[in-house]
Design a protein around this motif. Sequence first.
Motif, PDB file in Angstrom:
ATOM      1  N   ASP A  74       0.814  -1.221   0.000  1.00  0.00           N
ATOM      2  CA  ASP A  74       0.000   0.000   0.000  1.00  0.00           C
ATOM      3  C   ASP A  74       0.847   1.270   0.000  1.00  0.00           C
ATOM      4  OD1 ASP A  74      -2.430  -1.450   0.135  1.00  0.00           O
ATOM      5  OD2 ASP A  74      -2.169  -1.726   2.293  1.00  0.00           O
ATOM      6  N   ILE A  75       2.136   1.139  -0.326  1.00  0.00           N
ATOM      7  CA  ILE A  75       3.033   2.297  -0.293  1.00  0.00           C
ATOM      8  C   ILE A  75       2.588   3.389  -1.259  1.00  0.00           C
ATOM      9  CG2 ILE A  75       5.320   3.021  -1.129  1.00  0.00           C
ATOM     10  CD1 ILE A  75       6.574   0.856   0.475  1.00  0.00           C
ATOM     11  N   SER A  76       2.120   3.005  -2.428  1.00  0.00           N
ATOM     12  CA  SER A  76       1.696   4.010  -3.417  1.00  0.00           C
ATOM     13  C   SER A  76       0.546   4.857  -2.874  1.00  0.00           C
ATOM     14  CB  SER A  76       1.281   3.319  -4.714  1.00  0.00           C
ATOM     15  OG  SER A  76       0.912   4.279  -5.693  1.00  0.00           O
ATOM     16  N   LYS A  77      -0.473   4.201  -2.327  1.00  0.00           N
ATOM     17  CA  LYS A  77      -1.620   4.905  -1.749  1.00  0.00           C
ATOM     18  C   LYS A  77      -1.170   5.798  -0.575  1.00  0.00           C
ATOM     19  CE  LYS A  77      -5.161   2.325  -1.059  1.00  0.00           C
ATOM     20  NZ  LYS A  77      -6.093   1.321  -0.438  1.00  0.00           N
ATOM     21  N   TYR A  78      -0.286   5.261   0.245  1.00  0.00           N
ATOM     22  CA  TYR A  78       0.227   6.014   1.389  1.00  0.00           C
ATOM     23  C   TYR A  78       0.999   7.248   0.916  1.00  0.00           C
ATOM     24  CZ  TYR A  78       3.265   7.140   5.379  1.00  0.00           C
ATOM     25  OH  TYR A  78       3.956   7.790   6.389  1.00  0.00           O
ATOM     26  N   SER A  79       1.800   7.104  -0.136  1.00  0.00           N
ATOM     27  CA  SER A  79       2.610   8.214  -0.649  1.00  0.00           C
ATOM     28  C   SER A  79       1.729   9.351  -1.159  1.00  0.00           C
ATOM     29  CB  SER A  79       3.532   7.717  -1.770  1.00  0.00           C
ATOM     30  OG  SER A  79       4.414   6.728  -1.282  1.00  0.00           O
ATOM     31  N   ILE A  80       0.676   8.990  -1.853  1.00  0.00           N
ATOM     32  CA  ILE A  80      -0.274  10.007  -2.333  1.00  0.00           C
ATOM     33  C   ILE A  80      -0.854  10.772  -1.151  1.00  0.00           C
ATOM     34  CG2 ILE A  80      -2.497  10.368  -3.469  1.00  0.00           C
ATOM     35  CD1 ILE A  80      -1.865   7.938  -5.235  1.00  0.00           C
ATOM     36  N   ASN A  81      -1.228  10.058  -0.124  1.00  0.00           N
ATOM     37  CA  ASN A  81      -1.800  10.662   1.074  1.00  0.00           C
ATOM     38  C   ASN A  81      -0.822  11.620   1.744  1.00  0.00           C
ATOM     39  OD1 ASN A  81      -3.920  10.776   3.202  1.00  0.00           O
ATOM     40  ND2 ASN A  81      -2.351   9.783   4.452  1.00  0.00           N
ATOM     41  N   VAL A  82       0.449  11.202   1.837  1.00  0.00           N
ATOM     42  CA  VAL A  82       1.475  12.055   2.452  1.00  0.00           C
ATOM     43  C   VAL A  82       1.628  13.363   1.686  1.00  0.00           C
ATOM     44  CG1 VAL A  82       3.946  12.282   2.928  1.00  0.00           C
ATOM     45  CG2 VAL A  82       2.773  10.143   3.461  1.00  0.00           C
ATOM     46  N   ILE A  83       1.798  13.277   0.377  1.00  0.00           N
ATOM     47  CA  ILE A  83       2.019  14.475  -0.438  1.00  0.00           C
ATOM     48  C   ILE A  83       0.802  15.395  -0.397  1.00  0.00           C
ATOM     49  CG2 ILE A  83       2.507  15.340  -2.750  1.00  0.00           C
ATOM     50  CD1 ILE A  83       4.829  13.849  -1.365  1.00  0.00           C
ATOM     51  N   GLU A  84      -0.394  14.818  -0.478  1.00  0.00           N
ATOM     52  CA  GLU A  84      -1.609  15.650  -0.460  1.00  0.00           C
ATOM     53  C   GLU A  84      -1.764  16.379   0.861  1.00  0.00           C
ATOM     54  OE1 GLU A  84      -4.851  13.101  -1.413  1.00  0.00           O
ATOM     55  OE2 GLU A  84      -4.546  13.240  -3.588  1.00  0.00           O
ATOM     56  N   HIS A  85      -1.490  15.722   1.981  1.00  0.00           N
ATOM     57  CA  HIS A  85      -1.637  16.365   3.278  1.00  0.00           C
ATOM     58  C   HIS A  85      -0.581  17.439   3.504  1.00  0.00           C
ATOM     59  CE1 HIS A  85      -4.440  13.086   4.398  1.00  0.00           C
ATOM     60  NE2 HIS A  85      -4.908  13.983   5.225  1.00  0.00           N
ATOM     61  N   ILE A  86       0.635  17.210   3.023  1.00  0.00           N
ATOM     62  CA  ILE A  86       1.674  18.246   3.171  1.00  0.00           C
ATOM     63  C   ILE A  86       1.272  19.471   2.358  1.00  0.00           C
ATOM     64  CG2 ILE A  86       4.067  18.845   2.680  1.00  0.00           C
ATOM     65  CD1 ILE A  86       4.844  15.966   3.218  1.00  0.00           C
ATOM     66  N   LYS A  87       0.757  19.263   1.150  1.00  0.00           N
ATOM     67  CA  LYS A  87       0.322  20.389   0.313  1.00  0.00           C
ATOM     68  C   LYS A  87      -0.825  21.138   0.972  1.00  0.00           C
ATOM     69  CE  LYS A  87       1.649  18.591  -4.218  1.00  0.00           C
ATOM     70  NZ  LYS A  87       1.161  18.083  -5.546  1.00  0.00           N
ATOM     71  N   ASP A  88      -1.765  20.406   1.564  1.00  0.00           N
ATOM     72  CA  ASP A  88      -2.890  21.053   2.240  1.00  0.00           C
ATOM     73  C   ASP A  88      -2.421  21.898   3.411  1.00  0.00           C
ATOM     74  OD1 ASP A  88      -4.677  19.942   0.516  1.00  0.00           O
ATOM     75  OD2 ASP A  88      -5.252  18.278   1.833  1.00  0.00           O
ATOM     76  N   GLU A  89      -1.446  21.403   4.162  1.00  0.00           N
ATOM     77  CA  GLU A  89      -0.907  22.149   5.304  1.00  0.00           C
ATOM     78  C   GLU A  89      -0.245  23.437   4.821  1.00  0.00           C
ATOM     79  OE1 GLU A  89      -0.856  21.792   8.575  1.00  0.00           O
ATOM     80  OE2 GLU A  89      -1.962  19.922   8.753  1.00  0.00           O
ATOM     81  N   ILE A  90       0.485  23.314   3.696  1.00  0.00           N
ATOM     82  CA  ILE A  90       1.178  24.491   3.153  1.00  0.00           C
ATOM     83  C   ILE A  90       0.185  25.541   2.706  1.00  0.00           C
ATOM     84  CG2 ILE A  90       2.681  25.302   1.299  1.00  0.00           C
ATOM     85  CD1 ILE A  90       4.055  22.572   1.362  1.00  0.00           C
ATOM     86  N   SER A  91      -0.876  25.095   2.004  1.00  0.00           N
ATOM     87  CA  SER A  91      -1.862  26.048   1.476  1.00  0.00           C
ATOM     88  C   SER A  91      -2.660  26.715   2.577  1.00  0.00           C
ATOM     89  CB  SER A  91      -2.813  25.323   0.507  1.00  0.00           C
ATOM     90  OG  SER A  91      -3.539  24.302   1.187  1.00  0.00           O
TER      91      SER A  91
END
Length: 288
Positions: free
Chosen positions: A270-287
Amino acid sequence: MKTDFCTYCILKYKHSPYLDESINIGVLIFYASTQKFSFKYSRNLSRVKSIYENIPEKTIKEYLRQIDNRLNKFHSTDKDIFPLNDLELKDFLSKNILSSDSTILQFSNFKTIKKGKFEESYIENIILQQNFVDDIKHIPYSPQEPKIISNLYRELNKFGLKDVKNNNRFKEDYSITTKNGAKFSFEFAWKNGLWNLVKPVGFDLKTSDGIIEKAHKNLGQFTDLESENSNYKYNLIVGKPSSKKLYKSYDSALNILEKLKYTEIVEEKDISKYSINVIEHIKDEISN
């Protein structure tokens, strides 16, 4: 007098006192220079079980455990346990480790070889190669954790890690120290409200016992961390064994780790799904 010789003998399983046959299931090596024993033995008794039916498996394993425990009591670097000769070693083993009249397990005659400048691990490997099959031979072990992290970074980069990496919501080589001074290191940390600390845990081990033991070790460590550090979440990226025979033990290991309250278990598949989640949440925090 200490020498650069080592002496070894083979531990054999004899299924019947009436049959003139035996199976090698262990090796005991004594290094005269360090006065230390090395005892290697089959953990699963696969050869024995493949040849004989209804073997006393529990009895054999208890013998092996007791031999190992008793030998540990005689590790010493301060004084000679005995002169390096077969007679003394046989007498020592019979009195302290395994009686010479044992009908199930018996030590073979001793052989003495010159150790020279070789490492003990090298000597052990040569002896095992000459006397044993795969169940206790030294098989080169490559930790699974580097592979897990490599796969994880590949997926993170695929989904845009480079665009968010150089900010204060993603930190590599993250470490925390507990109140008692113990330091724990993590591959990286990413922020989603709380800091998520990422650690790979590989379960591609040789035995079921090894898998369960590693799960309990991590359970203990992260239970302590959770009790002391409420400002973190822990992400364990776990790798599956390569042997299908160990899948059941792997499932048991996951059940053990799932007892952790603030720890997310992510299987390598499930690393691919997890990686998407990590990047999306970091972007949301930044925005935000």
